[in-house]
Design a protein around this motif. Sequence first.
Motif, short mmCIF file in Angstrom:
data_model
loop_
_atom_site.label_atom_id
_atom_site.label_comp_id
_atom_site.label_asym_id
_atom_site.label_seq_id
_atom_site.Cartn_x
_atom_site.Cartn_y
_atom_site.Cartn_z
N SER A 61 0.83 -1.20 0.00
CA SER A 61 0.00 0.00 0.00
C SER A 61 0.86 1.25 0.00
N SER A 64 1.95 2.74 3.43
CA SER A 64 2.94 2.12 4.31
C SER A 64 4.28 2.83 4.24
N THR A 67 6.69 1.44 1.52
CA THR A 67 6.45 1.86 0.13
C THR A 67 7.12 3.20 -0.15
N TYR A 127 -7.95 -6.33 -2.61
CA TYR A 127 -7.36 -4.99 -2.55
C TYR A 127 -6.28 -4.73 -3.60
N PHE A 130 -6.87 -1.64 -5.71
CA PHE A 130 -7.06 -0.33 -5.09
C PHE A 130 -6.02 0.64 -5.65
N ASP A 132 -4.16 2.85 -4.41
CA ASP A 132 -2.93 3.09 -3.64
C ASP A 132 -2.03 1.86 -3.51
N PHE A 133 -2.45 0.73 -4.08
CA PHE A 133 -1.62 -0.48 -4.01
C PHE A 133 -0.81 -0.64 -5.29
#
Length: 251
Positions: A61, A64, A67, A127, A130, A132-133
């Motif tokens: 994500s 995090s 990331t 997810y 998504f 943001d991933f």
Amino acid sequence: MKEPVKTIRDTDEGARRLGRRLIRGARFGAIGVIEPGTGFPFASRVLTGTDVDGAPLILVSGLSVHTDALIADQRASLLFGEPGKGDPLAHPRITVRTRAERIPRSDPAHDRMRARFIARHPKAALYADFPDFAFFRMAPQSASLNGGFGKAFVLEAADLLIASPAIADVAELEPGAIAHMNSDHAGTADLYARVFGKSRKAGWKVCGVDCAGLDLANGDELLRIEFDAPLSQATELRTKLADLSRLAREK
């Protein structure tokens, strides 16, 4: 005067196979990055998969810390290997130094990586898309392998990655091969898991195929079955699977 004790052993094929098995058979690992802003080492846990050449994949994500860290500095380490009974330091583990490459959704490789990752981690489908991933391919640079007390080795990237001219062709065959094994040869995965993975459970399914072996899944468990040698061409896959079945029945 006593000679110094040698702590790093000469890398042999046994060490290479152990290192590859620890990486390819893992569902998760610990990641170490450099935290932006503080410069401190930062450790976390990530789900892991593998690309068709054996390079680790992670899905993370944008919220995090790790990331942000990977975007700021590509260098990261991944630790694989689960402790069992007794002293946790007596069990094998490997730390892989990597360079992280973020895979944009426009990249032709993205769909392949997504499919391989979700086959290993079905719940990630909830997810993975998504906004943001993102997937990162963690290209190995070198590794430190500890096979237990007194069994330390240094491995290079070539020791860990799959080397075969058939990688792309087998990647194209993978979805069909998985479907064929799980529908037309139901029970074969259980046979592989029992003989080669010493599993007493039933319900195993093939979730990955590459030039170097098979990935089997059963709920939250994963088993890696390595071929004796990587495929040199895609047409060898059917024969290799048949040979595995024959060998398993003989055992």
